[in-house]
Scaffold this active site. Sequence first.
Site, short mmCIF file in Angstrom:
data_model
loop_
_atom_site.label_atom_id
_atom_site.label_comp_id
_atom_site.label_asym_id
_atom_site.label_seq_id
_atom_site.Cartn_x
_atom_site.Cartn_y
_atom_site.Cartn_z
N GLU A 13 5.34 25.63 -10.19
CA GLU A 13 6.76 25.41 -11.24
C GLU A 13 6.57 27.06 -12.12
O GLU A 13 7.34 27.68 -12.42
CB GLU A 13 6.52 24.33 -11.78
CG GLU A 13 7.48 22.86 -11.13
CD GLU A 13 6.41 22.51 -10.53
OE1 GLU A 13 6.85 21.56 -9.84
OE2 GLU A 13 5.13 22.99 -10.50
N PHE B 139 5.28 6.45 -15.31
CA PHE B 139 5.01 7.66 -14.31
C PHE B 139 5.73 8.84 -14.52
O PHE B 139 6.94 9.31 -14.72
CB PHE B 139 5.66 6.82 -12.47
CG PHE B 139 5.01 8.29 -11.29
CD1 PHE B 139 3.75 8.57 -10.89
CD2 PHE B 139 6.31 8.72 -10.48
CE1 PHE B 139 3.38 8.96 -9.76
CE2 PHE B 139 5.56 10.08 -9.87
CZ PHE B 139 5.06 9.92 -9.22
N GLN B 140 5.19 9.87 -13.80
CA GLN B 140 5.25 11.46 -14.69
C GLN B 140 6.59 11.40 -16.00
O GLN B 140 6.83 13.03 -15.93
CB GLN B 140 6.10 12.19 -13.30
CG GLN B 140 5.50 11.68 -12.11
CD GLN B 140 6.24 12.88 -11.13
OE1 GLN B 140 7.52 12.96 -11.10
NE2 GLN B 140 5.31 13.74 -9.94
N LYS C 243 17.12 11.00 -16.45
CA LYS C 243 17.25 11.24 -15.82
C LYS C 243 18.64 9.76 -16.48
O LYS C 243 19.67 10.36 -15.25
CB LYS C 243 16.07 10.09 -14.68
CG LYS C 243 16.97 10.13 -13.14
CD LYS C 243 15.49 9.81 -12.26
CE LYS C 243 16.19 10.06 -10.83
NZ LYS C 243 14.62 9.46 -9.53
N MET D 271 -11.93 43.42 -16.02
CA MET D 271 -12.14 43.95 -17.18
C MET D 271 -13.13 42.57 -18.47
O MET D 271 -13.54 43.29 -19.49
CB MET D 271 -10.64 43.70 -18.33
CG MET D 271 -10.51 43.72 -19.41
SD MET D 271 -10.58 45.83 -20.22
CE MET D 271 -8.93 45.93 -19.56
#
Length: 600
Positions: free
Chosen positions: A69, A131-132, A181, A496
């Site tokens: 993502e 969940f999630q 959802k 760097m």
Amino acid sequence: MPAETTAAVPRPPARTASAPVLTGAQAVVRSLELLGVTDVFGLPGGAILPVYDPLMDSSELRHVLVRHEQGAGHAAEGYAAASNKVGVAIATSGPGATNLVTAIADAYMDSVPVVAITGQVFSQLMGTDAFQEADIVGITMPITKHSFLVKRAEDIPGAIAAAYEIAGTGRPGPVLVDITKDAQQAEAPFVWPPKIDLPGYRPVTKAHGKQIQAAAQLLAQAKKPVLYVGGGVIRARASDELLTLAESTTAPVVTTLMARGAFPDSHRQHLGMPGMHGTVPAVLALQEADLIVALGARFDDRVTGKAELFAPHAQVVHVDIDPAEISKIRIADVPIVGDVKDVLVDLDAAYRAAVAGAQPDIEEWWSFLDGLRDEFPLGYSQPSDGLMSPQYVISRIGELTGPEGVYAAGVGQHQMWAAQFIKYERPNSWLNSGGAGTMGYAVPAAMGAKVAEPDRVVWAIDGDGCFQMTNQELATCTINDIPIKVAIINNSSLGMVRQWQTLFYDGRHSHTSLNTGHGTARIPDFVKLAEAYGCLAIRVEKEEDVDAAIKLALETNDRPVVIDFVVSADAMVWPMVPQGVSNSYVQYARDHAPAFEQED
């Protein structure tokens, strides 16, 4: 910050008497289509799954399936930065949404217009640690222009349309739309165009006339003026107007890291990039100026050094579309809130009227600056270890590709060298993570830029450290026919950080070796890795082979190309103003300090 704007939001056809009934998921897809969106980047998951079903049937939206993502977010950024359109990224709830956070923060820092659409758990489960589940609205609140949490299907068109408008107008930036959802699954009449109610959101684009006149008078009187150009000029599509004002005033121009390409490098009045790794003329022009006209720039610490010692003799005209940026770091003598494109037009007219054909004499100022240009040309020295010079490699990429290419850089030494040694003649040709400094930006941003600008050559100039953070998007490029070119500036280290350790930590290179470059034990072997992703892969270890490899990459358009340029770890980015000191350090160091070595 940048004084920026984009084109007006496309207005779809007027609503009809009988609104069709759609699911919330269908409304997401239809809203994007009617807004004129053609490309989105995303990865499906449970909480966003309802949207992916109608997305499959859309003939107007191209969905690019990423491998992570974060890649979707950076691809949306690259798409937006290369085209001045609004980029769109889609992710599911929980970890899918949190994986977008880095890209959202990056877009916020660099004023990139992005709409992030995320799925959320069922509304009745919110707050139960389902969940999630993650409170992505709360998580991203400090790094978005605005966030929407949508729990009803009928609210989806309005939220999507408002997000698109907020992202692309005023000072651009990311907007989050989080949709539960159950809202995606429910049905509601689809009313378009929706009524957008944004109380308090009224970007000021037209500047106050008295402030324009005051700025013009200061420009007409200045003996040491400088036009300090930030990324806002690019976001506002104001490069032509900048060129007109610059040539009217004959003032020197400096372009920040975010503004490379806003003013042609080849122009006589351009002094280069200011700041920590800027050119000596650009740094000292700001430091010694009696007038700084800041255009879509925010006086960030990488430009000013120690802010209270920055440009001590200069009056400041600060032009920005975001009033919060004006006088935030440096008090403006003439604050101008407005769209920099419109301001430049008005300022040029007011300046011409103020001088009435009698051009101010700034020859002595130019004599000083030209002397600095002659004394301190940008250059580099050959490494002593026999490996290739990274500056040479990057300069050849720019020379062989030309100004019509797009160059997306990761973060670190290679980013600074790409900003220094490629000549930028047009806006939107240089993409990088300036404010956040996000490693892993280059490959997905280049991917997004190539989707937006398919007829241009697009390079990702990356480091061996950055490349290992997001190289999985090469699979996305291969499968979706997005033939970007990737140049890995492989010094086998976090370059760097290693440079700072060399200069400020007695050469104690603590945990910066990556073991990717010279020798037999390359972990990973970038050529084998790229080939596994379906790319043309090349390794270059000698300067005499550099041009042939770049030309082969330019000729190859049926798949991505990855070139592993094995370069010296000892090469450093010069000039360098250490963090936390005055830019006057440059004036002192050029005469006294061996640490400030201008390479030649």
